[in-house]
Design an enzyme around this catalytic site. Structure first.
Site, short mmCIF file in Angstrom:
data_model
loop_
_atom_site.label_atom_id
_atom_site.label_comp_id
_atom_site.label_asym_id
_atom_site.label_seq_id
_atom_site.Cartn_x
_atom_site.Cartn_y
_atom_site.Cartn_z
CG ASN A 1 -0.37 -0.01 2.53
OD1 ASN A 1 0.73 -0.43 2.45
ND2 ASN A 1 -1.19 0.26 3.56
N GLY B 1 3.59 -5.12 7.01
CA GLY B 1 2.64 -5.98 6.22
C GLY B 1 1.88 -6.72 7.15
CD GLU C 1 5.25 -0.37 13.10
OE1 GLU C 1 6.19 0.09 13.84
OE2 GLU C 1 4.01 -0.33 13.44
CB CYS D 1 -1.59 -0.50 8.72
SG CYS D 1 -0.88 1.04 8.72
N1 LIG Z 1 1.30 -1.57 10.55
C1 LIG Z 1 1.49 -1.06 9.30
O1 LIG Z 1 2.23 -0.32 9.40
C2 LIG Z 1 0.92 -1.83 8.19
C3 LIG Z 1 0.21 -2.98 7.91
N2 LIG Z 1 -0.16 -3.47 7.08
C4 LIG Z 1 -0.72 -4.54 6.86
O2 LIG Z 1 -0.23 -5.39 5.86
C5 LIG Z 1 -1.22 -6.02 5.20
C6 LIG Z 1 -1.34 -5.94 3.73
O3 LIG Z 1 -0.22 -5.68 2.98
P1 LIG Z 1 0.41 -6.77 2.16
O4 LIG Z 1 1.54 -6.21 1.30
O5 LIG Z 1 -0.60 -7.60 1.59
O6 LIG Z 1 1.00 -7.93 3.47
P2 LIG Z 1 1.88 -9.06 3.30
O7 LIG Z 1 2.20 -9.42 4.54
O8 LIG Z 1 0.99 -10.13 2.36
O9 LIG Z 1 3.22 -8.64 2.37
C7 LIG Z 1 4.39 -7.63 2.94
C8 LIG Z 1 5.51 -7.84 2.33
O10 LIG Z 1 5.93 -9.21 2.70
C9 LIG Z 1 6.50 -9.91 1.41
N3 LIG Z 1 6.30 -11.38 1.88
C10 LIG Z 1 5.21 -12.15 1.90
N4 LIG Z 1 5.59 -13.57 2.22
C11 LIG Z 1 6.88 -13.47 2.55
C12 LIG Z 1 7.72 -14.25 3.44
N5 LIG Z 1 7.52 -15.43 3.41
N6 LIG Z 1 8.83 -13.88 3.90
C13 LIG Z 1 9.15 -12.42 3.40
N7 LIG Z 1 8.63 -11.55 3.01
C14 LIG Z 1 7.26 -12.03 2.62
C15 LIG Z 1 5.26 -9.40 0.47
O11 LIG Z 1 5.98 -9.72 -0.56
P3 LIG Z 1 5.17 -10.44 -2.03
O12 LIG Z 1 3.95 -9.12 -2.22
O13 LIG Z 1 5.84 -10.56 -3.08
O14 LIG Z 1 4.26 -11.41 -1.43
C16 LIG Z 1 5.51 -7.85 0.90
O15 LIG Z 1 6.51 -7.21 0.41
C17 LIG Z 1 -2.57 -5.95 5.77
O16 LIG Z 1 -2.73 -6.94 6.91
C18 LIG Z 1 -2.22 -4.51 6.87
O17 LIG Z 1 -2.83 -4.36 7.75
C19 LIG Z 1 0.12 -2.64 5.71
C20 LIG Z 1 0.64 -1.43 5.79
C21 LIG Z 1 1.01 -0.94 6.72
O1 LIG Z 2 0.81 1.46 5.68
C1 LIG Z 2 0.08 1.95 6.02
O2 LIG Z 2 -1.20 1.79 6.16
C2 LIG Z 2 0.50 3.45 6.66
O3 LIG Z 2 1.58 3.21 7.52
C3 LIG Z 2 -0.42 4.40 7.08
O4 LIG Z 2 -0.01 5.48 6.88
P1 LIG Z 2 -0.68 6.83 7.00
O5 LIG Z 2 -1.52 6.72 8.12
O6 LIG Z 2 0.25 7.97 7.09
O7 LIG Z 2 -1.54 7.00 5.71
#
Ligand SMILES: NC(=O)C1=CN([C@@H]2O[C@H](COP(=O)(O)OP(=O)(O)OC[C@H]3O[C@@H](n4cnc5c(N)ncnc54)[C@H](OP(=O)(O)O)[C@@H]3O)[C@@H](O)[C@H]2O)C=CC1
Ligand SMILES: O=C(O)[C@H](O)COP(=O)(O)O
Length: 494
Positions: free
Chosen positions: A167, A243, A262, A296
């Site tokens: 995202n 993620g 995070e 997130c």
């Molecule tokens: N707290 C925060 O700051 C945030 C949290 N999120 C959370 O992330 C989720 C959505 O994001 P999303 O990108 O789909 O999350 P994912 O956990 O699916 O992926 C995050 C990253 O991890 C990589 N990845 C996947 N599998 C592995 C593995 N086995 N080992 C190492 N890396 C891996 C992904 O690569 P690939 O795409 O190639 O699979 C991607 O780069 C939501 O649940 C959201 O809440 C999102 C943004 C901010």
């Molecule tokens: O990954 C996310 O969703 C972000 O960490 C949120 O960032 P923002 O609150 O500044 O949009």
């Protein structure tokens, strides 16, 4: 575009980057990136092999040794240069974000500019906080004379592995890269598959800034295929991950190295009877629906006092009706969610709520990955949407009869990222903030990670450690002490 010519091969497949050179993978394979709007293949990136990952990490290890000996002001100078190039190239990078992750056009530009600002701020913060150490004298501890001077400074960890989510593939990448570099570490970036091309463009901006060979690398491929190999690699000295639940499994498998995680959130918004309901409604809509709820820090459940619930829901409904729905190129408020499987997951939550008789404030509508914004009123705790994170434009409203009920719902979640409370009573707001088990509570505003120098952290399953520029720099260093031992006590008389 000429600036980015060398990052793509003759077949239109984006290359990966290490040792200062853009390369094709020996696998001969690529990973396809689907445009969430058209649902058709749009970009391809290299599917790197484990041997390539190995070379990348070993090169990063070597490059770090000389980078750590590069003066702090020079590191900062290069970061400032990278920030300027990133901002200059905001248009082509934003264009990738529009095509890869369907980010609305203006928000895509904002993400790149914000990233440039983050890199510059990090350079400035780094020269200040890393330029300072501590001097401790031994006679403050019982039984000691002043015979020892302890000098402490912050030293790099080594190779930092950065894994951002889809995202914010640029902003959440630089929020790891810049602190790592200013602190004297090298960086291996594994971008998310959706968002990889924007991230590769960003890496090229760092390359153009003139960082030494090998210091910054970027490997592409499915996280599920090269992820474990990377995260469990013995030469990785720190992992900064943003993620979903993947982060929980990484933290169980990683070795004895510092982790910054995070993860997801189910950010609750508590609205009290004395709240400014217009302010609350505006924040609920902005917080719940910007980037179609794929943040997130999105408001993921509104917990509203029954006595003001009808009024608040009407105000929110009126604002939701004004949201534009469509293509990211048209800068619509609501754009297609990132993948078809994500849209299916969101639909599953909506159908569950329907079956259990939630009140639909709008008709549920979906075309491909595009889901129209939906407010669900009278959501009850037995519905999945009360607890699960949709990461989409669907917002549940739970009516509560006491503040305690709201706090209880918030704290019963496995997540603990952020929360917010709307009230005109600052004393109540503080008590509620203290009672909410989340990393941050916003008073009279929607949750938000930014500004990027603020601490950002999740409790429980929402994370480990704290981000934000200063915290990330500190997290990517360790303390080294040098103790000067004197033969006889020495006190400065003054
Ligand atoms: N707290 C925060 O700051 C945030 C949290 N999120 C959370 O992330 C989720 C959505 O994001 P999303 O990108 O789909 O999350 P994912 O956990 O699916 O992926 C995050 C990253 O991890 C990589 N990845 C996947 N599998 C592995 C593995 N086995 N080992 C190492 N890396 C891996 C992904 O690569 P690939 O795409 O190639 O699979 C991607 O780069 C939501 O649940 C959201 O809440 C999102 C943004 C901010
Ligand atoms: O990954 C996310 O969703 C972000 O960490 C949120 O960032 P923002 O609150 O500044 O949009």
């Amino acid at each position: 575009m000429a600036v980015f010519e060398e990052i793509v091969d003759e077949n239109g497949v984006y290359k990966f980057f290490y040792d200062g050179v853009w390369r094709k993978s020996s696998s001969g394979k690529s990973v396809t990136i689907i445009n969430p709007t058209t649902r058709k293949p749009h970009f391809r990136v290299q599917a790197c092999t484990q041997e390539e990952v190995n070379k990348v990490v070993e090169t990063a290890k070597l490059a770090q040794k000389s980078w750590a000996k590069t003066p702090l002001w020079k590191r900062a100078e290069l970061l400032h240069k990278a920030a300027a190039i990133l901002k200059e190239q905001k248009a082509p990078i934003a264009e990738c974000l529009v095509k890869e992750i369907a980010k609305p056009a203006k928000d895509a530009v904002t993400e790149v500019v914000r990233s440039g600002d983050l890199v510059s701020y990090c350079a400035e913060e780094g020269v200040r906080i890393l330029g300072e150490g501590k001097l401790l004298v031994s006679d403050s501890f019982p039984g000691n004379e002043r015979t020892k001077y302890c000098l402490t400074s912050k030293i790099p960890l080594g190779v930092v592995l950065a894994i951002p989510p889809f995202n914010y593939p640029v902003n959440l990448a630089v929020s790891k890269i810049a602190p790592a570099l200013i602190a004297g570490n090298s960086i291996v970036l594994k971008p998310p598959t959706q968002g990889a091309v924007a991230a590769l463009h960003m890496v090229h901006c760092f390359h153009l800034a003139g960082f030494p060979k090998g210091l910054i690398s970027c490997v592409t491929g499915k996280g599920s295929e090269i992820g474990d190999f990377l995260t469990m690699h013995p030469s990785i000295n720190c992992i900064s991950f943003t993620g979903g639940d993947t982060g929980i499994s990484i933290s169980k498998k990683a070795g004895m190295i510092p982790l910054q995680m995070e993860l997801g959130g189910k950010d609750a918004c508590i609205i009290l009877e004395d709240a400014d309901l217009d302010l609350a409604a505006a924040n609920i809509v902005k917080g719940g629906f910007s980037y179609s709820g794929q943040r997130c820090t999105a408001v993921k459940v509104a917990l509203v006092m029954e006595s003001v619930a009808d009024t608040l829901v009407e105000k929110v409904k009126a604002k939701v009706a004004k949201l534009t729905v469509g293509a990211p190129e048209d800068d619509c408020d609501i754009t297609p969610v990132v993948t078809e499987s994500s849209a299916n997951f969101i639909e599953g939550l909506v159908m569950d709520a329907k079956q259990k008789a939630a009140t639909f404030c709008q008709e549920y509508k979906r075309e491909g990955n595009l889901i129209w914004p939906l407010l669900l009123d009278n959501v009850l705790p037995d519905m999945r949407i009360a607890w699960e994170e949709p990461f989409g434009p669907v917002l549940p409203v739970i009516r509560i009869n006491s503040v305690e009920e709201g706090i209880h719902h918030c704290n019963a979640s496995n997540f603990g990222l952020q929360g917010c409370v709307f009230t005109r009573d600052i004393n109540k707001a503080i008590l509620i903030s203290d009672a909410m088990e989340t990393g941050t509570v916003q008073i009279n505003s929607a949750p938000s990670r930014g500004p990027d120098h603020f601490p950002f952290q999740g409790l429980k399953d929402s994370g480990i450690g704290s981000q934000g520029i200063t915290n990330s720099i500190n997290m990517m260093t360790k303390i080294k002490s040098t103790v000067i031992n004197l033969p006889t006590p020495s006190y400065t008389v003054g």
